[in-house]
Design a protein around this motif. Structure first.
Motif, PDB file in Angstrom:
ATOM      1  N   ALA A  15       2.193 -34.429 -44.874  1.00 58.02           N
ATOM      2  CA  ALA A  15       2.883 -33.816 -43.650  1.00 58.02           C
ATOM      3  C   ALA A  15       2.638 -32.398 -43.831  1.00 58.02           C
ATOM      4  CB  ALA A  15       4.186 -34.221 -43.704  1.00 58.02           C
ATOM      5  N   GLU A  16       2.249 -31.872 -42.440  1.00 56.46           N
ATOM      6  CA  GLU A  16       2.377 -30.338 -42.585  1.00 56.46           C
ATOM      7  C   GLU A  16       2.942 -30.276 -41.075  1.00 56.46           C
ATOM      8  OE1 GLU A  16      -1.073 -27.259 -40.984  1.00 56.46           O
ATOM      9  OE2 GLU A  16      -1.749 -29.407 -41.375  1.00 56.46           O
ATOM     10  N   VAL A  17       3.823 -28.939 -41.246  1.00 55.70           N
ATOM     11  CA  VAL A  17       4.562 -28.391 -39.911  1.00 55.70           C
ATOM     12  C   VAL A  17       4.005 -27.087 -39.274  1.00 55.70           C
ATOM     13  CG1 VAL A  17       6.669 -27.421 -39.255  1.00 55.70           C
ATOM     14  CG2 VAL A  17       6.718 -29.356 -40.763  1.00 55.70           C
ATOM     15  N   GLU A  18       3.750 -26.995 -38.230  1.00 56.54           N
ATOM     16  CA  GLU A  18       3.063 -25.876 -37.906  1.00 56.54           C
ATOM     17  C   GLU A  18       4.186 -25.394 -36.839  1.00 56.54           C
ATOM     18  OE1 GLU A  18      -0.256 -24.574 -34.503  1.00 56.54           O
ATOM     19  OE2 GLU A  18      -0.699 -25.892 -35.896  1.00 56.54           O
ATOM     20  N   ILE A  19       4.601 -23.927 -36.914  1.00 51.47           N
ATOM     21  CA  ILE A  19       5.553 -23.250 -36.153  1.00 51.47           C
ATOM     22  C   ILE A  19       4.986 -22.640 -35.023  1.00 51.47           C
ATOM     23  CG2 ILE A  19       7.333 -21.551 -35.979  1.00 51.47           C
ATOM     24  CD1 ILE A  19       8.336 -23.846 -37.630  1.00 51.47           C
ATOM     25  N   THR A  20       5.353 -22.802 -33.652  1.00 52.51           N
ATOM     26  CA  THR A  20       4.905 -22.054 -32.646  1.00 52.51           C
ATOM     27  C   THR A  20       6.056 -21.585 -31.897  1.00 52.51           C
ATOM     28  OG1 THR A  20       3.513 -22.377 -30.707  1.00 52.51           O
ATOM     29  CG2 THR A  20       4.617 -24.234 -31.172  1.00 52.51           C
ATOM     30  N   PHE A  21       5.892 -20.444 -31.029  1.00 57.00           N
ATOM     31  CA  PHE A  21       7.026 -20.118 -29.983  1.00 57.00           C
ATOM     32  C   PHE A  21       6.261 -20.101 -28.756  1.00 57.00           C
ATOM     33  CE2 PHE A  21       8.271 -18.482 -34.253  1.00 57.00           C
ATOM     34  CZ  PHE A  21       9.617 -18.882 -34.150  1.00 57.00           C
ATOM     35  N   ASP A  22       5.096 -20.715 -28.482  1.00 51.87           N
ATOM     36  CA  ASP A  22       4.517 -20.888 -27.245  1.00 51.87           C
ATOM     37  C   ASP A  22       4.530 -22.326 -26.936  1.00 51.87           C
ATOM     38  OD1 ASP A  22       3.219 -20.413 -24.937  1.00 51.87           O
ATOM     39  OD2 ASP A  22       1.059 -20.604 -26.139  1.00 51.87           O
ATOM     40  N   PRO A  23       5.468 -22.875 -25.909  1.00 47.43           N
ATOM     41  CA  PRO A  23       6.335 -22.027 -25.193  1.00 47.43           C
ATOM     42  C   PRO A  23       7.525 -21.872 -25.957  1.00 47.43           C
ATOM     43  CG  PRO A  23       6.609 -24.379 -24.601  1.00 47.43           C
ATOM     44  CD  PRO A  23       5.455 -24.181 -25.583  1.00 47.43           C
ATOM     45  N   PRO A  24       8.314 -20.712 -25.734  1.00 43.80           N
ATOM     46  CA  PRO A  24       9.390 -20.481 -26.327  1.00 43.80           C
ATOM     47  C   PRO A  24      10.584 -21.304 -26.077  1.00 43.80           C
ATOM     48  CG  PRO A  24       9.042 -18.555 -24.707  1.00 43.80           C
ATOM     49  CD  PRO A  24       7.658 -19.481 -24.591  1.00 43.80           C
ATOM     50  N   TRP A  25      11.494 -21.860 -27.062  1.00 42.91           N
ATOM     51  CA  TRP A  25      12.519 -22.768 -26.885  1.00 42.91           C
ATOM     52  C   TRP A  25      13.244 -22.111 -25.962  1.00 42.91           C
ATOM     53  CZ3 TRP A  25      17.504 -22.623 -27.501  1.00 42.91           C
ATOM     54  CH2 TRP A  25      18.312 -23.815 -27.430  1.00 42.91           C
ATOM     55  N   SER A  26      13.755 -22.929 -25.192  1.00 41.63           N
ATOM     56  CA  SER A  26      15.065 -22.754 -24.192  1.00 41.63           C
ATOM     57  C   SER A  26      15.824 -24.182 -24.083  1.00 41.63           C
ATOM     58  CB  SER A  26      14.419 -22.288 -22.806  1.00 41.63           C
ATOM     59  OG  SER A  26      14.096 -23.695 -22.152  1.00 41.63           O
ATOM     60  N   GLN A  27      17.034 -23.801 -23.774  1.00 40.71           N
ATOM     61  CA  GLN A  27      18.122 -25.032 -23.463  1.00 40.71           C
ATOM     62  C   GLN A  27      17.390 -25.908 -22.557  1.00 40.71           C
ATOM     63  OE1 GLN A  27      21.685 -22.878 -22.312  1.00 40.71           O
ATOM     64  NE2 GLN A  27      22.276 -22.534 -24.260  1.00 40.71           N
TER      65      GLN A  27
END
Length: 108
Positions: A82-94
């Protein structure tokens, strides 16, 4: 279907169940309901890639949360890696939160 073929849908469901046991430390809601998981990919070799985000780039668990996700997903018997890739695109929103999460936090 031969014995070596895995059902990626069944495995995907198991992965989601595991993700629902991981909570954001600042919000009493699991990371799946929070909308932090953007995508889960499972290939035929049972290798998993998870595309996820954090509530903010300065999230206090930015270092540990992706590792926890990887560890817990790897603990599923059928998962080879398992591999996790972090992205901020799109940024998290409620807006990404499930109705359940919004209800839990009194936002509905």
């Amino acid at each position: 279907m031969n014995d070596t073929t895995i059902d990626t849908t069944v495995l995907g469901d198991k992965i989601v169940r595991v993700l629902k046991t991981i909570f954001d430390p600042e919000i009493p809601v699991d990371i799946y309901e929070l909308g932090l998981i953007y995508d889960v990919f499972v290939n035929e070799d049972s290798e998993v890639k998870i595309l996820m985000t954090l509530t903010s780039p300065n999230c206090p668990v930015a270092e540990t949360l992706p590792l926890e996700v990887e560890e817990k997903v790897k603990s599923i018997n059928e998962v080879k890696d398992a591999e996790v890739e972090i992205t901020f695109d799109p940024p998290w929103s409620q807006d990404l939160m499930s109705e359940e999460a919004k209800l839990e936090l009194g936002m509905l």
